[in-house]
Design a protein around this motif. Structure first.
Motif, PDB file in Angstrom:
ATOM      1  N   PRO A  44     -74.606  32.116  34.679  1.00  0.00           N
ATOM      2  CA  PRO A  44     -74.496  32.878  35.930  1.00  0.00           C
ATOM      3  C   PRO A  44     -74.901  34.346  35.819  1.00  0.00           C
ATOM      4  N   GLN A  45     -74.782  34.957  34.657  1.00  0.00           N
ATOM      5  CA  GLN A  45     -75.180  36.361  34.513  1.00  0.00           C
ATOM      6  C   GLN A  45     -76.690  36.537  34.564  1.00  0.00           C
ATOM      7  N   HIS A  46     -77.444  35.451  34.404  1.00  0.00           N
ATOM      8  CA  HIS A  46     -78.899  35.519  34.452  1.00  0.00           C
ATOM      9  C   HIS A  46     -79.468  35.052  35.785  1.00  0.00           C
ATOM     10  N   VAL A  47     -78.618  34.888  36.787  1.00  0.00           N
ATOM     11  CA  VAL A  47     -79.067  34.361  38.076  1.00  0.00           C
ATOM     12  C   VAL A  47     -79.499  35.500  38.996  1.00  0.00           C
ATOM     13  N   PRO A  48     -80.734  35.437  39.514  1.00  0.00           N
ATOM     14  CA  PRO A  48     -81.128  36.425  40.527  1.00  0.00           C
ATOM     15  C   PRO A  48     -80.326  36.184  41.806  1.00  0.00           C
ATOM     16  N   PRO A  49     -80.226  37.163  42.669  1.00  0.00           N
ATOM     17  CA  PRO A  49     -79.430  37.009  43.895  1.00  0.00           C
ATOM     18  C   PRO A  49     -79.967  35.903  44.812  1.00  0.00           C
ATOM     19  N   ILE A  50     -79.074  35.301  45.593  1.00  0.00           N
ATOM     20  CA  ILE A  50     -79.472  34.318  46.596  1.00  0.00           C
ATOM     21  C   ILE A  50     -80.526  34.959  47.493  1.00  0.00           C
ATOM     22  N   GLY A  51     -81.554  34.187  47.801  1.00  0.00           N
ATOM     23  CA  GLY A  51     -82.666  34.685  48.603  1.00  0.00           C
ATOM     24  C   GLY A  51     -83.837  35.168  47.764  1.00  0.00           C
ATOM     25  N   SER A  52     -83.618  35.372  46.465  1.00  0.00           N
ATOM     26  CA  SER A  52     -84.700  35.806  45.576  1.00  0.00           C
ATOM     27  C   SER A  52     -85.721  34.690  45.412  1.00  0.00           C
ATOM     28  N   VAL A  53     -86.977  35.065  45.228  1.00  0.00           N
ATOM     29  CA  VAL A  53     -88.037  34.097  44.962  1.00  0.00           C
ATOM     30  C   VAL A  53     -88.411  34.195  43.489  1.00  0.00           C
ATOM     31  N   VAL A  54     -88.363  33.052  42.814  1.00  0.00           N
ATOM     32  CA  VAL A  54     -88.742  32.976  41.404  1.00  0.00           C
ATOM     33  C   VAL A  54     -89.989  32.116  41.282  1.00  0.00           C
ATOM     34  N   THR A  55     -90.681  32.268  40.169  1.00  0.00           N
ATOM     35  CA  THR A  55     -91.821  31.417  39.844  1.00  0.00           C
ATOM     36  C   THR A  55     -91.374  30.451  38.765  1.00  0.00           C
ATOM     37  N   GLY A  56     -91.723  29.186  38.907  1.00  0.00           N
ATOM     38  CA  GLY A  56     -91.345  28.188  37.916  1.00  0.00           C
ATOM     39  C   GLY A  56     -92.525  27.324  37.515  1.00  0.00           C
ATOM     40  N   GLN A  57     -92.492  26.883  36.255  1.00  0.00           N
ATOM     41  CA  GLN A  57     -93.553  26.026  35.738  1.00  0.00           C
ATOM     42  C   GLN A  57     -92.944  25.021  34.762  1.00  0.00           C
ATOM     43  N   VAL A  58     -93.163  23.735  35.020  1.00  0.00           N
ATOM     44  CA  VAL A  58     -92.689  22.684  34.120  1.00  0.00           C
ATOM     45  C   VAL A  58     -93.405  22.836  32.784  1.00  0.00           C
ATOM     46  N   GLN A  59     -92.662  22.652  31.711  1.00  0.00           N
ATOM     47  CA  GLN A  59     -93.210  22.791  30.361  1.00  0.00           C
ATOM     48  C   GLN A  59     -93.293  21.419  29.690  1.00  0.00           C
ATOM     49  N   GLY A  60     -94.158  21.301  28.690  1.00  0.00           N
ATOM     50  CA  GLY A  60     -94.231  20.100  27.871  1.00  0.00           C
ATOM     51  C   GLY A  60     -95.181  19.035  28.379  1.00  0.00           C
ATOM     52  N   LEU A  61     -96.000  19.354  29.377  1.00  0.00           N
ATOM     53  CA  LEU A  61     -96.995  18.401  29.858  1.00  0.00           C
ATOM     54  C   LEU A  61     -98.254  18.524  29.016  1.00  0.00           C
ATOM     55  N   MET A  62     -99.135  17.564  29.139  1.00  0.00           N
ATOM     56  CA  MET A  62    -100.384  17.589  28.372  1.00  0.00           C
ATOM     57  C   MET A  62    -101.233  18.808  28.726  1.00  0.00           C
ATOM     58  N   GLY A  63    -101.287  19.162  29.995  1.00  0.00           N
ATOM     59  CA  GLY A  63    -102.029  20.338  30.439  1.00  0.00           C
ATOM     60  C   GLY A  63    -101.069  21.320  31.084  1.00  0.00           C
ATOM     61  N   ASP A  64    -101.620  22.400  31.609  1.00  0.00           N
ATOM     62  CA  ASP A  64    -100.775  23.370  32.279  1.00  0.00           C
ATOM     63  C   ASP A  64    -100.344  22.857  33.644  1.00  0.00           C
ATOM     64  N   ALA A  65     -99.060  22.860  33.899  1.00  0.00           N
ATOM     65  CA  ALA A  65     -98.529  22.477  35.208  1.00  0.00           C
ATOM     66  C   ALA A  65     -98.732  23.646  36.170  1.00  0.00           C
ATOM     67  N   PRO A  66     -98.817  23.361  37.454  1.00  0.00           N
ATOM     68  CA  PRO A  66     -98.957  24.463  38.412  1.00  0.00           C
ATOM     69  C   PRO A  66     -97.697  25.322  38.437  1.00  0.00           C
ATOM     70  N   GLU A  67     -97.862  26.580  38.788  1.00  0.00           N
ATOM     71  CA  GLU A  67     -96.717  27.461  38.979  1.00  0.00           C
ATOM     72  C   GLU A  67     -96.272  27.341  40.426  1.00  0.00           C
ATOM     73  N   LEU A  68     -94.981  27.181  40.630  1.00  0.00           N
ATOM     74  CA  LEU A  68     -94.420  27.010  41.963  1.00  0.00           C
ATOM     75  C   LEU A  68     -93.511  28.171  42.311  1.00  0.00           C
ATOM     76  N   LYS A  69     -93.507  28.554  43.575  1.00  0.00           N
ATOM     77  CA  LYS A  69     -92.560  29.545  44.078  1.00  0.00           C
ATOM     78  C   LYS A  69     -91.327  28.802  44.558  1.00  0.00           C
ATOM     79  N   MET A  70     -90.157  29.321  44.209  1.00  0.00           N
ATOM     80  CA  MET A  70     -88.892  28.703  44.597  1.00  0.00           C
ATOM     81  C   MET A  70     -87.912  29.797  44.999  1.00  0.00           C
ATOM     82  N   GLU A  71     -87.072  29.484  45.978  1.00  0.00           N
ATOM     83  CA  GLU A  71     -86.079  30.439  46.464  1.00  0.00           C
ATOM     84  C   GLU A  71     -84.696  30.047  45.953  1.00  0.00           C
ATOM     85  N   VAL A  72     -83.931  31.029  45.476  1.00  0.00           N
ATOM     86  CA  VAL A  72     -82.555  30.801  45.058  1.00  0.00           C
ATOM     87  C   VAL A  72     -81.722  30.568  46.325  1.00  0.00           C
ATOM     88  N   VAL A  73     -81.137  29.368  46.428  1.00  0.00           N
ATOM     89  CA  VAL A  73     -80.352  29.041  47.622  1.00  0.00           C
ATOM     90  C   VAL A  73     -78.890  28.764  47.332  1.00  0.00           C
TER      91      VAL A  73
END
Length: 91
Positions: A44-73
């Motif tokens: 919880p100390q590493h959580v951005p505030p609700i409403g923040s937009v983070v970028t996420g990318q799945v790791q461990g795939l054969m190639g680079d996964a797309p980067e997605l925008k996600m909102e903390v809800v």
């Protein structure tokens, strides 16, 4: 409190790299996923505030996964709920 989710959650564990200016870049694990978002296990100390937009990318795939925008809800003691943001919603 009533359950207001529109999408069925499925237990799913994978590594995701998330980035936000307040936390930098972190490798986290998912707990579950749905068509609308994902729950990631995060101190919880590493959580951005609700409403923040983070970028996420799945790791461990054969190639680079797309980067997605996600909102903390939602913030829980074990992590954070992130809602997927449509690519054209941030343009």
């Amino acid at each position: 409190m009533s359950d207001q989710r529109r999408h069925v959650r499925t237990p799913f564990s994978c590594s995701i790299k998330i980035r936000h200016e307040s936390i930098g870049e972190l490798m986290v694990k998912t707990r579950d996923i749905s068509d609308g978002g994902v729950f990631v296990i995060l101190d919880p100390q590493h959580v951005p505030p609700i409403g923040s937009v983070v970028t996420g990318q799945v790791q461990g795939l054969m190639g680079d996964a797309p980067e997605l925008k996600m909102e903390v809800v939602r913030v829980e003691p074990t992590g954070v709920g992130l809602r997927f943001i449509a690519a054209d919603a941030t343009d």
